[in-house]
Design a protein around this motif. Structure first.
Motif, PDB file in Angstrom:
ATOM      1  N   THR A 179      -5.970   5.600  -6.430  1.00 13.93           N
ATOM      2  CA  THR A 179      -4.615   5.598  -6.993  1.00 13.93           C
ATOM      3  C   THR A 179      -4.688   5.758  -8.502  1.00 13.93           C
ATOM      4  OG1 THR A 179      -4.638   3.189  -7.194  1.00 13.93           O
ATOM      5  CG2 THR A 179      -3.724   4.104  -5.162  1.00 13.93           C
TER       6      THR A 179
ATOM      7  N   PRO B 153       0.808  -1.221   0.000  1.00 11.96           N
ATOM      8  CA  PRO B 153       0.000   0.000   0.000  1.00 11.96           C
ATOM      9  C   PRO B 153       0.841   1.271   0.000  1.00 11.96           C
ATOM     10  CG  PRO B 153      -0.066  -1.071   2.155  1.00 11.96           C
ATOM     11  CD  PRO B 153       0.596  -2.029   1.218  1.00 11.96           C
TER      12      PRO B 153
ATOM     13  N   GLN C 270      -3.604   7.039   3.476  1.00 11.78           N
ATOM     14  CA  GLN C 270      -4.414   5.939   3.987  1.00 11.78           C
ATOM     15  C   GLN C 270      -5.905   6.267   3.921  1.00 11.78           C
ATOM     16  OE1 GLN C 270      -2.608   5.612   7.872  1.00 11.78           O
ATOM     17  NE2 GLN C 270      -1.190   4.001   7.221  1.00 11.78           N
ATOM     18  N   GLU C 271      -6.241   7.552   4.081  1.00  9.94           N
ATOM     19  CA  GLU C 271      -7.649   7.973   4.076  1.00  9.94           C
ATOM     20  C   GLU C 271      -8.189   8.196   2.671  1.00  9.94           C
ATOM     21  OE1 GLU C 271      -7.491  11.415   6.532  1.00  9.94           O
ATOM     22  OE2 GLU C 271      -7.175  10.278   8.391  1.00  9.94           O
ATOM     23  N   GLN C 272      -7.299   8.341   1.683  1.00 10.36           N
ATOM     24  CA  GLN C 272      -7.705   8.557   0.297  1.00 10.36           C
ATOM     25  C   GLN C 272      -7.181   7.395  -0.545  1.00 10.36           C
ATOM     26  OE1 GLN C 272      -9.584  11.028  -0.996  1.00 10.36           O
ATOM     27  NE2 GLN C 272      -9.876  12.083   0.952  1.00 10.36           N
ATOM     28  N   PRO C 273      -7.950   6.341  -0.698  1.00 13.85           N
ATOM     29  CA  PRO C 273      -7.432   5.128  -1.339  1.00 13.85           C
ATOM     30  C   PRO C 273      -7.272   5.224  -2.860  1.00 13.85           C
ATOM     31  CG  PRO C 273      -9.748   4.850  -0.778  1.00 13.85           C
ATOM     32  CD  PRO C 273      -9.322   6.164  -0.208  1.00 13.85           C
TER      33      PRO C 273
ATOM     34  N   ARG D 196       2.447   3.629  -4.816  1.00 16.97           N
ATOM     35  CA  ARG D 196       2.507   4.755  -3.882  1.00 16.97           C
ATOM     36  C   ARG D 196       3.840   4.722  -3.145  1.00 16.97           C
ATOM     37  NH1 ARG D 196      -3.168   6.150  -0.876  1.00 16.97           N
ATOM     38  NH2 ARG D 196      -4.127   7.161  -2.683  1.00 16.97           N
TER      39      ARG D 196
END
Length: 228
Positions: A222, A95, A217-220, A124
């Motif tokens: 990509t 992640p 982490q709060e905005q997945p 990421r």
């Protein structure tokens, strides 16, 4: 699509060959306990008494001592058309990758690392330097930054970026490396960024690392794998 050499549900620390500034490795390991090395990064791992799960690269910079110590986890990739950072990043599935040892040494190597971030927008990755962090800005990110915190946007190609919370608004502007860039901006409070392409680097102070990790982490959302 590259087959992963390392796959993890948690963040990974990736160590490069440049000498990490004091304390950076410790900072990264608090967030990513699993260690992967890009070629000569194995020398730093050996010195720090770390046990990487993989060493990836063309193996032209690893010391004999590190080669012997990590013989069971060496993954040589012989081609010379990409950097060791590129070889490692494209074969890690996680992640988030926290890169140390990719900045602060030779400028050409550092510029090459910025190119790799753009080349693999689906990966990421935050590169941690002595004073700053840099990442490819995702499709949207909301950063809980303090007022007057430095925020720099650097385009790697033509790109637009909607924003809220910046002293100098970017809405309606087109950026390009040979034209308008967005460096030396400042936050007026929480900042929201929405680039229209995977071409905008985001540069922040190193003390914004935890805020940036939380925001990712709060905005997945990509970017997709780059075609070609």
């Amino acid at each position: 699509m590259n087959q992963p050499i390392v796959s993890s549900p948690r963040p990974i620390t990736l160590i490069g060959g440049a000498d990490p500034a004091p304390g950076i490795l410790t900072v990264a390991l608090k967030l990513g306990e699993t260690v992967v090395c890009a070629d000569g990064g194995a020398n730093h791992a050996l010195w720090a008494e770390l046990n990487p799960v993989a060493v990836i690269g063309d193996m032209d910079s690893i010391s004999d001592a590190a080669r012997d110590a990590f013989a069971q986890v060496l993954h040589p990739i012989a081609e010379q058309d990409s950097t060791d950072f590129d070889k490692a990043l494209r074969h890690i599935e996680a992640p988030l990758v926290l890169g140390v040892g990719f900045s602060g040494a030779r400028l050409d190597h550092e510029l090459g690392s910025m190119t790799v971030l753009t080349r693999h927008p689906d990966r990421r990755c935050i590169l941690i330097g002595e004073d700053t962090i840099v990442l490819l800005c995702p499709p949207e990110i909301v950063l809980d930054l303090a007022e007057a915190s430095p925020v720099s946007l650097y385009p790697m190609a033509e790109v637009a970026c909607e924003s809220d919370g910046l002293r100098w608004a970017t809405n309606g502007l087109r950026f390009a490396p040979d034209a308008r860039v967005g460096t030396l901006n400042k936050a007026t409070g929480p900042v929201t960024l929405r680039p229209d392409a995977a071409k905008m680097l985001l540069i922040l102070p190193r003390d914004a690392l935890d805020v940036t990790v939380r925001a990712l982490q709060e905005q997945p959302a990509t970017w997709p794998v780059r075609a070609g």
